[in-house]
Scaffold this active site. Structure first.
Site, PDB file in Angstrom:
ATOM      1  N   PRO A 250      25.823  38.613  44.714  1.00 18.78           N
ATOM      2  CG  PRO A 250      26.297  40.859  45.028  1.00 18.78           C
ATOM      3  CD  PRO A 250      26.478  39.525  45.644  1.00 18.78           C
ATOM      4  CE  LYS A 254      21.338  35.876  45.042  1.00 20.98           C
ATOM      5  NZ  LYS A 254      22.565  36.427  44.476  1.00 20.98           N
ATOM      6  CD  GLU A 472      50.648  48.531  41.557  1.00 21.67           C
ATOM      7  OE1 GLU A 472      50.541  47.302  41.718  1.00 21.67           O
ATOM      8  OE2 GLU A 472      49.919  49.350  42.146  1.00 21.67           O
ATOM      9  CG  ASP A 546      49.202  47.949  49.248  1.00 19.76           C
ATOM     10  OD1 ASP A 546      48.272  47.466  48.582  1.00 19.76           O
ATOM     11  OD2 ASP A 546      50.230  48.438  48.748  1.00 19.76           O
TER      12      ASP A 546
END
Ligand code: ADP
Ligand code: ZN
Length: 675
Positions: A250, A254, A472, A546
């Site tokens: 999307p 198009k 992180e 995760d």
């Protein structure tokens, strides 16, 4: 992790809203004649007022005294007792000339309307009174009883319920019409709801407005050529294609491409979405398809564009157990029939768009239908630069805005996302009261679009922040130290939207993934939780996404890709999508058990590996986490600084170059949703 789909929602509004051309009716004419009828009625009423004016007296109410006086003076010609309630008194010549000298009597000797009315009390008493008053008269006046229907009241009694019914009906129909998206009344329900763009509705989208997509443009150019000079092809006996399917994610343009075809070919363009066919009434879809093709044929040469054709074009025969798909199937059948039905060279070309070509019914893709497929991919770095260029045409830019830089910052963005970034940047600059849009506005817009609204005020305790930073940093460290894991681009612990932190990786461009690569990725994904374990000795809920990712990956390794030695070279993947695996599994219960066991073993092994790496590099991990706590954002260079260059030599820039030259790039992974 990547809520691309939802971001699209606001992006489809570039079509001017426009009434359904084919359903337009000359309403004005009808209303005009209605007004004439009103006028005539009015004139007749006025005329009646004047007609026979001189034989009408005004009707006055009188009391008993006056009534008896009239009788005694023999001034009365007639008394009508209406419904035994009202006495209507008609005067004779004598009475008239005395009381209404202006009024002439008719040949019956009196007037057409009563001169006086008198409200009687008791009926019997009234008769006595009249007799008494005329005692001894030789020609007394008698009472004539009249029963009169109050026609007005009677009529109202009929009209009101009818009127209510009609009003109710109208409201009901209107409501239905609105429910259908304004296609008008229930009588239009079978009409197609396609929007028509032609010369009158100048949408001048041309190829100039479509950036990138070079190959797609070349292919679709041919379609334009077909429409412009059909003889060139038919002369040689060639057939003009009937259907072209645009396949791609999307927001990649198009719809834009289809519109530009219409603009370039300068032909009418019917645009609608697959879901427009679907209605709760049986047979409506098929009837709309018929109507659409009927309209199109009358306007040929023209283009029909069906967006999201998967809404009707989904493979048939699935979900047969749930039933209720008959309507969609009959719509699809009608579409197939229509596409077969119109002559090859009749000048109607059907363009359709989908992001799921794999679930389309095979019959749709057969020769003579959508036999041509054009792939519209997410733009690469060059494409993104061009899209920025297109959307910056009308923006007032600062000098520091660098297209290349922005293109680098937006891996994985679709054209619609980039259009969104440009708009958002303009809004942000305006909010700050700036005259021009600067680089920082674009960066803010990018961040905002990636992670939802940045929330500075989301309350995170210092302790939580530390955990997030280590988590992180754990991802960053493991991915940096593993040869086949994706190198890191950027990590932040600034909460945005509903995520607490995010890491961007630059995926390698690869068509196949080795077992090693998959395994390393899993280790890196588990690096977050492993860091929590290594540093704090306890784990948290922050690793939900995760774990989800890793579980899916391990499951895919075992049951789809045949990458597990115990299951062997078997794949339980079904590319045809014809089977419904939620109900029946293609393997035995025993195999299911083995799969579960193997998935768990693989994930556990990866987790232990992550723990091992992080224990070994605990210093580096701590440095990185502290830097994150301090600066909230770290980049690839910071990792290089701490751990040294990656010996495998795939630095960030090289990757970018590679990706650009290969003209293809996958999207970055964004880690972490708040659990
Ligand atoms: P799709 O139909 O593939 O979902 P759209 O054609 O509706 O996507 O694209 C939505 C918007 O995104 C367009 O109106 C345009 O503003 C922007 N866009 C997408 N791709 C491009 C592109 N290649 N060049 C310029 N703008 C683009
Ligand atoms: Zn994580």
């Amino acid at each position: 992790m990547n809520n691309r789909e939802t971001r699209q929602a606001g992006n489809q509004s570039d079509q001017p809203s426009q009434p359904n051309q084919p359903n337009k009716r000359p309403k004005d004419k009808r209303r005009f004649s209605f007004y004439w009828i009103y006028a005539i009625l009015f004139a007749v009423l006025i005329g009646l007022q004047f007609y026979g004016r001189d034989t009408i007296t005004p009707t006055e109410k009188i009391d008993q005294g006056k009534f008896i006086e009239l009788l005694k003076n023999s001034e009365v010609e007639r008394i009508d007792l209406v419904n035994k309630q009202d006495a209507e008194v008609y005067l004779n010549q004598k009475g008239l000339s005395k009381h209404f000298p202006d009024v002439k009597a008719t040949e019956k000797g009196t007037t057409t309307t009563p001169s006086y009315t008198y409200k009687i009390g008791d009926h019997a008493r009234f008769e006595e009174m009249v007799e008494e008053a005329q005692q001894g008269f030789e020609k007394p006046v008698y009472i004539s009883n009249v029963s009169r229907n109050n026609w007005a009241a009677g009529l109202l009694e009929w009209i009101i319920p009818f009127g209510l019914l009609i009003v109710f009906w109208i409201i009901l129909m209107r409501g239905m019409g609105r429910g259908m998206g304004g296609a008008g009344s229930i009588f239009n329900i079978g009409k197609s709801r396609a929007m028509l763009y032609d010369k009158n509705t100048n949408v001048n989208v041309t190829f100039k407005d479509v950036a990138g997509l070079e190959e797609a443009k070349v292919e679709i150019m041919e379609v334009v050529d077909f429409l412009k000079n059909p003889e060139k092809y038919t002369k040689l006996g060639g057939k003009i294609p009937k259907g072209v399917l645009l396949v791609g994610p999307p927001g990649t343009g198009k719809t834009l491409l289809a519109k530009s075809v219409a603009g370039e070919a300068n032909v009418p363009f019917f645009s609608l979405s697959g879901s427009d066919f679907v209605e709760m009434f049986v047979g409506v879809g098929a009837s709309r398809v018929r109507d659409l093709f009927g309209n199109a044929k009358s306007k040929s040469p023209c283009i029909i564009f069906i967006d999201e054709i998967d809404a009707i074009g989904r493979a048939r025969g699935r979900g047969a157990i749930t039933g209720g798909n008959d309507e969609r199937e009959s719509t699809l059948n009608q579409l197939l029939t229509e596409m077969d039905g119109f002559g090859t060279n009749s000048g109607v070309i059907v363009l359709a768009a989908t992001n799921r070509a794999d679930i389309l019914d095979k019959a749709l893709l057969r020769a003579g239908r959508f036999d041509r497929q054009i792939y519209v991919e997410l733009p690469d770095i060059v494409g993104r630069k061009e899209i920025f260029e297109v959307h910056m045409r009308n923006l007032k830019l600062g000098n520091d805005v660098n297209l290349e830089f922005l293109a680098k910052q937006t891996p994985g963005f679709s054209g619609a996302d980039i259009a969104n970034v440009c708009n958002e940047a303009a809004l942000m600059a305006a909010r700050k009261g700036k005259e021009i849009i600067e680089k920082q506005d674009f960066l803010d817009a990018v961040d905002r679009i990636i992670g939802g609204l940045e929330k500075k005020n989301k309350i995170i305790t210092a302790e939580e922040k530390k955990v997030i930073a280590f988590h992180e940093a754990g991802h960053a460290t493991t991915s940096w130290l593993l040869q086949y894991a994706h190198p890191l681009v950027k990590v932040t612990i600034v909460p945005r939207g509903n995520s607490l932190g995010a890491a961007w990786y630059l995926p390698e461009e690869r068509q196949i993934t080795t077992k090693e690569q998959m395994y390393h990725e899993m280790i890196a994904t588990l690096g977050g939780r492993a860091a929590e374990q290594v540093v704090f000795g306890q784990i948290s809920t922050g690793a939900l996404s995760d774990l989800e990712k890793v579980t899916k990956q391990a499951f895919a390794m075992v049951s789809y890709y045949g990458l597990d030695e115990e299951i062997g070279n078997l794949s339980y993947y079904d590319s045809t999508g014809q089977q419904d695996y939620s109900l029946t599994k293609p393997y035995s219960d025993k195999t299911a058990e083995t799969i579960d066991k193997r998935v768990s073993v693989i994930v556990e092994k990866a987790y232990q590996e992550a723990i091992a790496i992080l224990t070994e590099h605990r210093d580096g991990l701590t440095q990185l986490a502290n830097k994150l706590i301090e600066e909230e954002v770290i980049f690839g260079e910071d990792l290089e600084h701490i751990f040294g260059k990656r010996p495998w030599g795939n630095s960030e820039d090289e990757k970018l170059k590679n990706a650009a030259s290969k003209n293809a790039e996958s999207q970055p992974d964004i880690e972490h949703a708040n659990a």
